[in-house]
Design a protein around this motif. Structure first.
Motif, PDB file in Angstrom:
ATOM      1  N   THR A 544      38.378  73.553  29.245  1.00 48.00           N
ATOM      2  CA  THR A 544      37.349  73.142  28.275  1.00 48.00           C
ATOM      3  C   THR A 544      35.959  73.470  28.814  1.00 48.00           C
ATOM      4  O   THR A 544      35.063  73.876  28.060  1.00 48.00           O
ATOM      5  N   LEU A 545      35.770  73.305  30.126  1.00 47.16           N
ATOM      6  CA  LEU A 545      34.477  73.629  30.749  1.00 47.16           C
ATOM      7  C   LEU A 545      34.177  75.126  30.557  1.00 47.16           C
ATOM      8  O   LEU A 545      33.062  75.506  30.179  1.00 47.16           O
ATOM      9  N   ALA A 546      35.185  75.961  30.806  1.00 44.81           N
ATOM     10  CA  ALA A 546      34.998  77.411  30.651  1.00 44.81           C
ATOM     11  C   ALA A 546      34.639  77.745  29.200  1.00 44.81           C
ATOM     12  O   ALA A 546      33.715  78.525  28.933  1.00 44.81           O
ATOM     13  N   ASP A 547      35.367  77.118  28.241  1.00 45.78           N
ATOM     14  CA  ASP A 547      35.046  77.361  26.819  1.00 45.78           C
ATOM     15  C   ASP A 547      33.612  76.928  26.516  1.00 45.78           C
ATOM     16  O   ASP A 547      32.914  77.554  25.727  1.00 45.78           O
ATOM     17  N   ALA A 548      33.191  75.817  27.151  1.00 41.94           N
ATOM     18  CA  ALA A 548      31.881  75.233  26.818  1.00 41.94           C
ATOM     19  C   ALA A 548      30.722  76.055  27.364  1.00 41.94           C
ATOM     20  O   ALA A 548      29.722  76.255  26.689  1.00 41.94           O
ATOM     21  N   VAL A 549      30.830  76.545  28.617  1.00 40.19           N
ATOM     22  CA  VAL A 549      29.665  77.201  29.235  1.00 40.19           C
ATOM     23  C   VAL A 549      29.744  78.733  29.183  1.00 40.19           C
ATOM     24  O   VAL A 549      28.752  79.410  29.430  1.00 40.19           O
ATOM     25  N   GLY A 550      30.939  79.275  28.895  1.00 41.45           N
ATOM     26  CA  GLY A 550      31.067  80.732  28.718  1.00 41.45           C
ATOM     27  C   GLY A 550      30.549  81.524  29.906  1.00 41.45           C
ATOM     28  O   GLY A 550      30.877  81.240  31.066  1.00 41.45           O
ATOM     29  N   GLN A 551      29.716  82.498  29.627  1.00 35.92           N
ATOM     30  CA  GLN A 551      29.223  83.439  30.637  1.00 35.92           C
ATOM     31  C   GLN A 551      28.509  82.776  31.824  1.00 35.92           C
ATOM     32  O   GLN A 551      28.435  83.344  32.909  1.00 35.92           O
ATOM     33  N   GLU A 552      27.966  81.556  31.600  1.00 31.15           N
ATOM     34  CA  GLU A 552      27.266  80.844  32.689  1.00 31.15           C
ATOM     35  C   GLU A 552      28.150  80.724  33.931  1.00 31.15           C
ATOM     36  O   GLU A 552      27.674  80.606  35.054  1.00 31.15           O
ATOM     37  N   LEU A 553      29.461  80.701  33.677  1.00 28.43           N
ATOM     38  CA  LEU A 553      30.407  80.494  34.778  1.00 28.43           C
ATOM     39  C   LEU A 553      30.485  81.728  35.681  1.00 28.43           C
ATOM     40  O   LEU A 553      30.953  81.654  36.818  1.00 28.43           O
ATOM     41  N   ASN A 554      30.028  82.857  35.154  1.00 28.08           N
ATOM     42  CA  ASN A 554      30.247  84.130  35.841  1.00 28.08           C
ATOM     43  C   ASN A 554      29.207  84.357  36.953  1.00 28.08           C
ATOM     44  O   ASN A 554      28.435  85.305  36.901  1.00 28.08           O
ATOM     45  N   GLU A 560      33.485  81.069  43.561  1.00 28.12           N
ATOM     46  CA  GLU A 560      33.922  80.737  44.918  1.00 28.12           C
ATOM     47  C   GLU A 560      34.581  79.342  44.948  1.00 28.12           C
ATOM     48  O   GLU A 560      35.560  79.114  45.651  1.00 28.12           O
ATOM     49  N   ILE A 561      34.001  78.388  44.179  1.00 30.98           N
ATOM     50  CA  ILE A 561      34.575  77.024  44.137  1.00 30.98           C
ATOM     51  C   ILE A 561      35.817  77.009  43.253  1.00 30.98           C
ATOM     52  O   ILE A 561      36.831  76.389  43.565  1.00 30.98           O
ATOM     53  N   LEU A 562      35.751  77.715  42.108  1.00 32.65           N
ATOM     54  CA  LEU A 562      36.759  77.577  41.056  1.00 32.65           C
ATOM     55  C   LEU A 562      38.047  78.343  41.346  1.00 32.65           C
ATOM     56  O   LEU A 562      39.151  77.796  41.229  1.00 32.65           O
ATOM     57  N   MET A 563      37.931  79.609  41.738  1.00 33.15           N
ATOM     58  CA  MET A 563      39.114  80.469  41.689  1.00 33.15           C
ATOM     59  C   MET A 563      40.098  80.308  42.849  1.00 33.15           C
ATOM     60  O   MET A 563      41.305  80.290  42.616  1.00 33.15           O
ATOM     61  N   PRO A 564      39.633  80.187  44.131  1.00 32.64           N
ATOM     62  CA  PRO A 564      40.644  80.151  45.203  1.00 32.64           C
ATOM     63  C   PRO A 564      41.718  79.065  45.038  1.00 32.64           C
ATOM     64  O   PRO A 564      42.914  79.360  45.152  1.00 32.64           O
ATOM     65  N   PRO A 565      41.341  77.782  44.708  1.00 31.21           N
ATOM     66  CA  PRO A 565      42.411  76.782  44.552  1.00 31.21           C
ATOM     67  C   PRO A 565      43.364  77.124  43.401  1.00 31.21           C
ATOM     68  O   PRO A 565      44.583  76.919  43.513  1.00 31.21           O
TER      69      PRO A 565
END
Length: 889
Positions: A544-554, A560-565
């Motif tokens: 839901t966070l990804a849907d909400a903020v879109g490109q901001e996440l990129n 670095e925080i999101l993908m490794p786990p």
């Protein structure tokens, strides 16, 4: 044996009774015994033995006789019709004398078998049964009356319609014979007969047979007489009857409404929780059945306190036990609720109606009372606040530990009225939210969890206040409070906080961008500490966070925080682990949000989706070779993630598709018998058509014919979402492959026209997609479509009016202009509708389309000299004329 009546063999009887005896023992090898019983059922007279044991094995225990009866009931569901008529007759004749058996358990089992037989042969196939039931009911012998009522109540439950049909050879319908007897039993001194008779009639309220309609006054009088029955079960049935009546035939209760509401108010306080729960259903049912609510208005000051006090946790509520759940304790298997992935739907605004309710979904008095308060707040709005708020304030003012449940109920009430009373509460929202914020950290876990839920109900207004400083501070406090609770050590609180946070994310959208780092740190910390069940909710919050903020996440720091786990979890899970589902969904949202930024992670994700689909398609035909059991959800989630990749990477997915056999796998999925697989497959087909149609090319005609198949009438009715996606995919393919779509154009048009003509009651998204696809086909193959345009112009133009301005609508109008060029006469009789459709544009952004539309209008203006054009214009609404002035006509 001259009589020819079937008799059991002593040996067979002994063996079957022995097996049934053994089967009941807790230490027995039940699988082996069950196999032996199955072996016996090969014998044509096995069911006769079971009937004999149930009816006549006097020396055997009641449990063995009952077991024989239950086995007989299950067998007859499938085997009765294939039995020899003499055996059918034998079983029927053994059952009837047992209706009045001395033992209640035997009577009840006989009633179940009787009902199953009537389901097979209908009333007509067993005329002796009705006579036997009437004789028993009129016998004045309690066992006989109770046995007949037991059988009759099961028939009323299983096949009520069968009792309200004409039976050849009978002067009256069965219901007419039984109804007066059922009314008589309302006043029986025996609670069991009162229960059975009330329960039986309750089964007919929705159907409302004529005989019940004609005797409604007598029925209501009977209900009122037993309304205060000493037996709780009877009171519960009276409440159930009144709830059904208010839903189905509210006019019957109108003359008695004050008394009924008065009674329900009392019943809502019944010491028996089940009676109170049944009574509580009345308030929502009343509000749904009525358009004017004056009857209930005067009772609100008495009703609201009752609801509020019933919202306090009961001592035996299982949530109180679960509230002690520490997050270091692993989940048990039974804690893991099944989850359902909903396939992608193209063109719909995907609104998931999530169940807002407390996490453990057992319906009880507390939840029913909160739901009733919610409904009342939506009907009466702020009128309920003068009664409710002082009670809520009093409960919230308590501070001692012993009254924590009162405080919790008050917070639940504030959440329940959040929608309905928002106008009256709006001026006080800052105070309400300020009051709730400290409760996020309350020492009682259930107060922490309900506060999360209630705050989520106000999240829209919390977000709206961001514009001014006080509101911004409050938003921050709510955000940080929920993040703290996401890391709570209590599982219930974690779950409530994560769900509440997902709601806040949806409302706040890009407002979250400045806080992304701290949000990601909390969510990924939860990801590391949660047990299995709550992990699913973290995935949902991340998606839901990804849907909400879109490109901001990129941004590298966030990734670095999101993908490794997530990637490490992705590598740990095997291809048969169902915990992959929520992770696949989560990756779908991330891929769409990051767009081309996801390409660094895309290759292994893409490859795994292909492997999952391939493996499941093999498992479907050969689970041993695949090494996993077939589960279609793996295919659906993988197809949806591939759609997310196509959407995110755009043409960047081309090199991945080129190196795999996705095309053939996808074609197989488009033809799968499971509707949800087809639905997701056509969504992916449309997405691939947009970004790399060249790879679909070799099987283009196969894709088109299987998509067209989804649009024929029976399919559309049954699987509207599949038809919707298939229709959209055909349109996407059409604009990419242009003329090559020609072979299927007329087939598809012949399916789309009936959809557009019968728009009434059809899914809005399907109607819009049908109108767009028809336009796209007309655009790429106008010579094929234009000759038929007068058959569909009027309803098609009406459908085009409903579509919002976008690229797809532009394509449809290009089709309209192309057809008019080929066959201007075809639209003459629909000119008014066409003008309305053109006027439905807010503005046509594409300059060349704007010019084409101008040409069409001017062409008709010239064609209709001699006042024809003016006549057409005079039939238009002034607002439509004004919109058309942009085109200089």
């Amino acid at each position: 044996m001259a009589t020819g009546i079937w008799q059991p063999q002593e040996d067979g009887l002994r063996e079957i009774c022995g097996l049934l005896e053994e089967y009941r023992s807790p230490t027995s090898d039940q699988a082996r015994i069950w196999q032996q019983l199955q072996h016996y059922s090969q014998f044509p007279d096995f069911n006769n033995y079971l009937a004999f044991i149930l009816a006549r094995a006097q020396g055997k225990s009641v449990e063995v006789r009952q077991a024989a009866g239950l086995l007989l009931k299950n067998n007859l569901k499938t085997a009765f019709h294939s039995m020899a008529p003499s055996y059918q007759q034998y079983i029927k004749s053994e059952l009837l004398p047992c209706l009045g058996a001395p033992d209640r358990h035997i009577r009840s089992t006989v009633g179940s078998v009787v009902s199953v037989i009537v389901q097979q042969v209908r009333v007509l196939g067993w005329p002796e049964l009705l006579q036997a039931l009437v004789q028993c009911l009129d016998s004045n012998d309690l066992n006989h009356m109770e046995g007949a009522m037991d059988a009759l109540s099961k028939m009323c439950e299983d096949i009520p319609e069968e009792l309200d049909t004409d039976v050849p050879g009978m002067t009256e319908r069965p219901i007419n014979v039984f109804l007066p007897r059922l009314f008589r039993f309302f006043q029986s001194p025996h609670p069991s007969l009162r229960k059975f008779s009330l329960g039986s009639i309750n089964q007919f309220i929705v159907m409302m047979p004529t005989s019940l309609l004609l005797n409604m006054d007598q029925y209501l009088q009977g209900l009122f007489l037993v309304a205060n029955d000493p037996t709780a079960e009877v009171r519960k049935l009276v409440c159930g009857a009144l709830v059904q009546l208010i839903e189905v035939q509210p006019s019957f209760l109108e003359p008695h409404l004050n008394n009924v509401i008065e009674y329900m108010l009392q019943a809502n306080k019944d010491p028996d929780d089940e009676v109170a729960l049944e009574a509580c259903e009345f308030w929502s049912a009343y509000c749904e059945a009525h358009t004017h609510y004056d009857g209930l208005r005067e009772f609100l000051p008495r009703l609201i306190p009752v609801l509020l006090s019933n919202m306090i946790y009961a001592e035996d509520d299982e949530a109180l036990v679960d509230a002690e759940d520490d997050d270091s304790v692993p989940d048990r298997d039974q804690d893991l609720k099944p989850r359902f992935h909903s396939s992608r739907l193209h063109g719909a605004d995907n609104v998931d109606e999530e169940d807002d309710d407390d996490i453990i979904n057992v319906w009880n008095l507390r939840k029913c009372s909160a739901a009733a308060l919610d409904v009342l707040s939506n009907v009466f709005g702020d009128e309920i606040l003068p009664t409710l708020m002082p009670l809520v304030q009093t409960k919230l003012a308590t501070t001692d530990d012993s009254s924590w449940k009162e405080r919790e109920a008050a917070v639940l009430a504030l959440g329940a009225v959040a929608e309905g009373c928002i106008n009256g509460l709006y001026p006080h929202l800052p105070e309400i939210v300020s009051f709730l914020i400290p409760l996020i950290d309350d020492k009682f876990p259930l107060i922490r969890s309900i506060t999360c839920w209630t705050l989520s109900r106000y999240s829209k207004w919390v977000v709206q206040g961001i514009g001014h400083q006080k509101g911004h501070e409050q938003f921050d406090k709510v955000l940080m409070g929920l993040l703290r609770r996401i890391l709570d050590s209590n599982k219930r609180v974690q779950e409530a906080a994560c769900s509440a946070f997902a709601t806040l994310e949806e409302e706040a959208a890009e407002e979250l961008a400045p806080r992304l780092e701290i949000i990601l740190q909390h969510l990924l910390c939860a990801f590391g500490k949660y047990q299995k069940r709550n992990l699913r909710i973290v995935y949902d919050a991340i998606g839901t966070l990804a849907d909400a903020v879109g490109q901001e996440l990129n941004q590298p720091g966030y990734l670095e925080i999101l993908m490794p786990p997530l990637i490490s979890k992705w590598q740990q899970l095997t291809n048969s682990d169902k915990d992959l589902f929520p992770l696949l969904e989560c990756f779908t949202s991330i891929a769409q949000a990051l767009g081309p930024g996801f390409s660094q992670f895309a290759e292994p994700v893409y490859q795994r989706c292909i492997n999952l689909i391939r493996m499941q398609q093999l498992a479907k035909v050969d689970p041993v070779a695949a090494g996993v059991q077939y589960d279609k959800e793996f295919i659906v989630c993988s197809l949806d993630l591939l759609s997310g990749l196509a959407e995110g990477l755009g043409s960047g997915i081309e090199s991945l598709v080129a190196q795999s056999n996705l095309r053939d796998l996808l074609l197989q999925c488009c033809a799968d018998e499971a509707a949800d697989i087809r639905q997701s497959a056509f969504a992916l087909l449309g997405d691939l058509a947009r970004v790399c149609p060249v790879h679909l090319h070799p099987r283009l005609s196969d894709f088109l014919s299987v998509a067209a198949k989804q649009l024929s009438v029976p399919e559309v009715k049954e699987t509207v979402s599949v038809a919707n996606n298939a229709c959209w995919a055909i349109g996407e393919l059409a604009v990419k492959v242009r003329q090559e779509i020609a072979p299927v154009v007329l087939t598809v048009i012949s399916c789309l026209v009936p959809i557009i003509k019968n728009a009434e009651g059809l899914n809005k998204s399907l109607l819009e997609n049908s109108a767009i696809t028809l336009g796209r086909l007309a655009w790429v193959c106008p010579d094929l479509v234009a000759p038929h345009m007068e058959h569909f112009m009027q309803p098609w133009c009406a459908a085009l009016c409903m579509i919002r301005d976008d690229v797809e609508k532009e394509d449809a109008f290009r089709g309209l202009c192309a057809m008019v060029r080929v066959n201007p006469g075809g639209a003459l009789s629909s000119l008014v509708e066409m003008c309305k459709a053109i006027a439905s544009w807010h503005e046509i952004r594409s300059e060349d389309l704007h010019n084409e539309v101008c040409q069409v209008l001017h062409g008709y203006k010239q064609m209709l000299m001699n006042g024809g054009w003016e006549q057409c214009m005079s039939g238009l609404d002034p607002r439509v004329k004004e919109k058309l002035s942009k085109y200089q006509v």
